[in-house]
Structures are given as C-alpha cells and as structure tokens.
Design an enzyme around this catalytic site. Sequence first.
Site, short mmCIF file in Angstrom:
data_model
loop_
_atom_site.label_atom_id
_atom_site.label_comp_id
_atom_site.label_asym_id
_atom_site.label_seq_id
_atom_site.Cartn_x
_atom_site.Cartn_y
_atom_site.Cartn_z
N LYS A 1 0.86 -1.18 0.00
CA LYS A 1 0.00 0.00 0.00
C LYS A 1 0.90 1.24 0.00
O LYS A 1 1.84 1.31 0.79
CB LYS A 1 -0.89 -0.05 1.26
CG LYS A 1 -2.10 0.83 1.20
CD LYS A 1 -3.17 0.41 2.20
CE LYS A 1 -4.32 1.38 2.13
NZ LYS A 1 -5.50 0.93 2.88
N GLU B 1 -19.44 -4.30 10.78
CA GLU B 1 -20.35 -3.42 11.52
C GLU B 1 -21.37 -4.22 12.32
O GLU B 1 -21.75 -3.82 13.43
CB GLU B 1 -21.07 -2.48 10.54
CG GLU B 1 -20.19 -1.38 9.94
CD GLU B 1 -19.28 -1.83 8.81
OE1 GLU B 1 -19.41 -2.98 8.35
OE2 GLU B 1 -18.42 -1.04 8.38
N ARG C 1 -25.36 -1.32 7.45
CA ARG C 1 -25.07 -2.75 7.47
C ARG C 1 -25.63 -3.43 8.72
O ARG C 1 -25.88 -4.62 8.71
CB ARG C 1 -23.55 -2.96 7.46
CG ARG C 1 -22.91 -2.80 6.12
CD ARG C 1 -23.14 -4.05 5.30
NE ARG C 1 -22.75 -3.88 3.93
CZ ARG C 1 -21.57 -4.23 3.44
NH1 ARG C 1 -20.67 -4.76 4.21
NH2 ARG C 1 -21.32 -4.05 2.17
C1 LIG Z 1 -18.97 -1.76 4.90
C2 LIG Z 1 -17.81 -0.82 4.88
N1 LIG Z 1 -17.24 -0.47 6.06
C3 LIG Z 1 -16.18 0.39 6.07
C4 LIG Z 1 -15.69 0.91 4.91
C5 LIG Z 1 -14.58 1.95 4.93
N2 LIG Z 1 -13.38 1.49 4.22
C6 LIG Z 1 -13.09 1.88 2.98
S1 LIG Z 1 -11.71 1.17 2.37
C7 LIG Z 1 -11.47 0.33 3.80
C8 LIG Z 1 -10.30 -0.58 3.91
C9 LIG Z 1 -10.34 -1.64 2.88
O1 LIG Z 1 -9.23 -2.47 3.02
P1 LIG Z 1 -8.91 -3.55 1.92
O2 LIG Z 1 -10.15 -4.19 1.46
O3 LIG Z 1 -7.84 -4.43 2.44
O4 LIG Z 1 -8.39 -2.68 0.70
P2 LIG Z 1 -7.07 -1.76 0.62
O5 LIG Z 1 -7.50 -0.36 0.91
O6 LIG Z 1 -6.09 -2.27 1.61
O7 LIG Z 1 -6.62 -1.92 -0.77
C10 LIG Z 1 -12.46 0.61 4.72
C11 LIG Z 1 -12.54 0.04 6.07
C12 LIG Z 1 -16.34 0.53 3.71
N3 LIG Z 1 -15.97 1.02 2.53
N4 LIG Z 1 -17.38 -0.34 3.74
#
Ligand SMILES: Cc1ncc(C[n+]2csc(CCOP(=O)(O)OP(=O)(O)O)c2C)c(N)n1
Length: 629
Positions: A282, A369, A397
């Site tokens: 990342k 959630e 959610r």
């Molecule tokens: C249901 C939900 N909860 C929280 C989020 C907020 N959120 C956006 S990106 C993220 C992290 C995602 O991590 P990952 O899937 O590993 O992708 P990366 O950013 O590491 O590529 C979060 C928690 C979301 N988009 N959807």
Amino acid sequence: MSKLLEQIDSPDDLKKLSVHQLKLLAGEIRQFILASVSKTGGHLASNLGAVELTLALHYVFDFKADKLLWDVGHQCYTHKIITGRKADFARLRKRDGISGFPNPDESIHDQFAVGHAGTSIATAIGMAIGQLRSGRDDKIVALVGDASIVNGLSFEALNNLGLVKRQLLIVLNDNSMAIDATQGAVAKYFSKVRLSQTYEDLRKTTRNILEHMPIIGKSVDEAIERIKKSIRMVFPASQMFESLNIPYFGPVDGHDIESLIQLFEALSHLNHPAILHVYTTKGKGFRPADLVPSKFHSTGPFQINGDEVEPATDASGRSFTDVFGQHLTELAEKDNRIIAITSAMCDGTGLAEFRKRFADRFYDVGIAETVAVDIAAGLAKSGLKPVVCIYSTFLQRSFDQICQEVAMQNLPVVFCIDRAGVVGSDGPTHHGLMDIGFLRMMPNMVLTAPADEGELKLALEFALAEDKPVCLRYPRDLVPSNEFDRSACAEPFELGRAVFVRSSPDSAIAIVAYGSVLTEALKAAQLLEQDGIDVDVINARFAAPVDERIISLPSRYKGIITVEDHRLACGFGSAVLEAAAVTLPRPIIALGMPRTFLKHDSRNAQLMQGGINADRIVQTAKKMLSSAG
Ligand SMILES: Cc1ncc(C[n+]2csc(CCOP(=O)(O)OP(=O)(O)O)c2C)c(N)n1
C-alpha cells in the site's frame, strides 16, 4: 503527461505494449495518480499499490465484455485512467467530474457503483450464474482486499461459491492493511504467512503455478495437489480456502507485472472458481504513503516537498469528529465502564487518542459493523457502557443487529454516528442520509443530533447517562463558530426536549432545525430580520421522541419550516409531519403499527393494535366526520 501514458486511451492501446513498456507505464501511472490526488484529494495509498495488478488484468481480460468487480472500489484509479478517463482526473470527485469509485454511468468497464466493502464476491457469483443462464462465457473477476475479504458478506459469499459451475476468478489483493492494520484472526494468520515468505518464495510459487496449471484433461484439484507438493510452506495460506473447497493459488508478487500476466492468462482458462492471492504494498512508490499508509488512505489535496508532505488547504478548526473523540476520552477517564468500538474506522471516527489512552477499552473489529453492534449489545448486557462509532452509511449494514439485539432488549448502547448527512467528494455511496429513517422506526431508540461543539459534549453525557439506546448523529464538518447567540444550547440535554434559540412575540414562522443545520436556520433568521420579518428558531435536539411542543407549533404560527441534513423521506421533518398531521384542520390519520415491539398473539389481534381492521377504520372515519362538524 509522460510518454507512454499519452498513448493509452483504452485497454486496447495497453495490449500493444511490451512487458518492458508496461513496467515503465506502471511508473508513469503512479506519478500521474500522485500528481492528480495531490491536487484534488482522493484515495492514494491503495491506488499506488494496485497499479501493476490492474494493468495485468486489463492486459489479459477484455473488460468491455468480461466483468471486473471491484470491492469497495476506492482502488480503481488505474482502471479509470486506462479506460478513457485520464483527462477527467483534473475533476476527480468534483462537481460534474468523475467519481472516486466505479460508476457504470461513466464507462462500460464499470459494473456496479460500489463503495461499501464485501460486495464483489457475491455480485460476481450472481453475474457468473447469469452468464451461464444466458449462454455467455465472458470471464468474471472479483478484486478484493485482505480487509474486505474477511467481511461477513464476503465470507457468506465464499460459502456459496459452490453455486458457480464455471470460471470466476477472485483476486485477493493483500497489502496487510485496511485503512489501518487489518484486524482479526485471519489477518494474523495472513501476516504469519507473509512473514514466512521470501521474495524468492513468491517467485518459486509463481513458477510452480504456471508449470502445473491444468492442461486439458487434468483437473484443478490435481494441479493444486502438484503445486502443493512442490511448495512446502510452514503456514499455507491456502488452508482457509481449501476448507471451503475453493482452489487457491499463491501467494505471488503483485508488482511483478510479467508474472501476473502469465498467471491471469493461465487462470482465465479454468472452468471453476479460484482464488489468486497477491501481495502488494500500500502506498508503493511514494515514500510518505509507503511509510504511513493510513494517513494516505484517503487524503485532501497536499503539497510535496521532497519526502515531506503538507496539506494544501488550511484545515484549521475543530471538526465534530475531533470534539467527539476528545470528549469521549475525557469522560472515559472518569468512568471505566466506557468502552469504544469501531469497525475499521479508528481515525475516521476520532478514536485515535482513546485507543492510545485506553487500549484495553478499545475494540476495532475490522470491517464488521454487524459484529461491532452485537459485541456492544453483549457489553451493555454485562453492565458496561459501549459506545459504537460508525459512519452513518456503514451503520446501514447493522440495521438488524441494532433492532434485534439492542432496541428490542432496550440496552444502553450509545451510537455515535459520524458522517451523518451529505459527505461531499465521496459521493452517493457514502452519504449518511438514511440513519434517522431506519433508526426512527425502532421502538426504545432515542435519536438526538447536537448542533454544535457544546451540544455534542452535552449530548454525549446525556447518552451515557440514559438507560436505553441513544443515537447521536453529527456531520463531516467543522463545528460552527460563535457567530450567533446560542446560549440556549448550553442547557443540559433532557429526553425529548427541544430548545428555543431565538423567539419573539411577533414571529409568524418557526424554523425547526435538527442538528448542525441550526447554523443555517440562524443565518436565515438574521437575513429575514434585515427584511423586517421575525421568525423563531427552535433547535429540535431530538428526532425520537420529538418534543410535544414542536408538534403543537402549527397552532401558534402561520407556518413551520423543518430543516435537516437527511433525506426527506422518513427523516426529522417526516416525524414532525406524521405527529402533527392529526392536529391539522383537515387531519390525516395514518393507521399502522405503533412504535412498540408487539408481543405474540393472533395476527388479527396484532393488526387490531394498529387499527388495521374494518371496524376501527369505520370508527376513525366517523370520529373524523363528527369532529369536522
Ligand atoms: C462496509 C464498509 N465499512 C467500512 C468501509 C470503509 N473502508 C473503505 S476502504 C477500507 C479498507 C479496505 O481495506 P482492503 O479491502 O484491504 O483494501 P485496501 O485499501 O487495503 O486496498 C475501509 C474500512 C467501507 N468502505 N465499507
């Protein structure tokens, strides 16, 4: 713009490049993303990590026909750049510009408008079945991060992957990070696997996969057996997926574009669902983001001075989030029953300081959630004071858990709902415009919205002292300045009691504001005063229960205006209208179920309680006629 990128207007242009050129292009795209996001703001770190992965996918598949399903979708910038939207990055996330998330209105290459985690695998299953049923064999790829694949929705989808009897490739983009470090047991296991792997191991795994890929006549299972025999891993990441009967390949290097192309090519021919596990970094290629990816997950505009980064805009002022985080920490100092829970949004919900100060009273459950809410229910049942901190859009959610495990049990859980209202540049997937609606239906639930900094503190104190569930909503915004006299807002919160912020005996109109939009109501009152019109301004404070005095306002004024940062349907204004409708000169009486949990009984008896019965309708009609005279 750099040389190679200038030539890329569609994935077809990409396919004309050599592998060496693709590597150069990846570097150019990183520079392009960095330069764009530094001007517009946006999701930076995840996008820098997914460049090679996206290029390789587009090199092998044809996503005009094949389907690429993004999970969350915040990491789709390279995809947008190479699918004809490069020039639009100047207006990324701005009015009339392109969205920061996939959007089918923008391109044939985008399938769903996404923004919430965990959706890619389930929608991919549906599309794969749809392809089969319509006799098509377009390839399907779901790209999901390591934090999103452990979301309940993803797991439930993996549990159903057996429904698919054809190709479906899940690419697990593992960067060990959500916004912060990924949470939970699977994350710990993945990280053990990662630590046990050298760069040479990843190369060896790639070679083995390519060597042993099933050729005609050989099954996937046989191939996997052969691959496993040739790679001896101390911690095989495959275990979890194999137990679900999902062919697993990896882990491999997600920045080695040449290998990725070969792997996607080989895996695209499988006639069975499979997972390819890739490691990415990342923030790759931009040191500040590589060092502290959480800071650059989503960022405002910034200036780059060598390795240093400064915000481009003056972000002075305290946000509602800051005030909340600080005050909760202060209150937790005095009351050790207070526990803070969040779902992968520690910084976003203002809990960083709380986590530092009370590590043993802080839980980040990852993107879960539903789990956050039910843990809170259990904590409340045990006599503790859980404070659940979730953005309004993601709280959707946990609708069922809030209703069943919290509201129905009347448990004192405090919900601190950040990003309530419109959120600006993240757009439609992220607006918090439904929380009043879905929470207002629930019996026992108290809904309150502080209007400013002082009220946020008072509301939090009130919520923690209540013996029932309380929801506080506040926006993604700075707290208002002291421009107006808000002395009435200094009164402590009292259940279901509004405050009259501005009143005059000559007022013909009352403006009733719910939450931080009180500022707009006060500004309007000042403007009207300049035109010689007096209006009263009421700070509603509660949407459930609504102050009885607000409901009786229509009898005192020529008109009432309600104001809220929420969708009109089912919002605060609707609550006032519903309650006030019976007092209208020509009343509207709505018959339906009351805001209570109805006990078991016959269906007829239950319908009767809501007045859904011919006799009761007749009675109501006659009463209406007689009172109309
Ligand atoms: C249901 C939900 N909860 C929280 C989020 C907020 N959120 C956006 S990106 C993220 C992290 C995602 O991590 P990952 O899937 O590993 O992708 P990366 O950013 O590491 O590529 C979060 C928690 C979301 N988009 N959807």
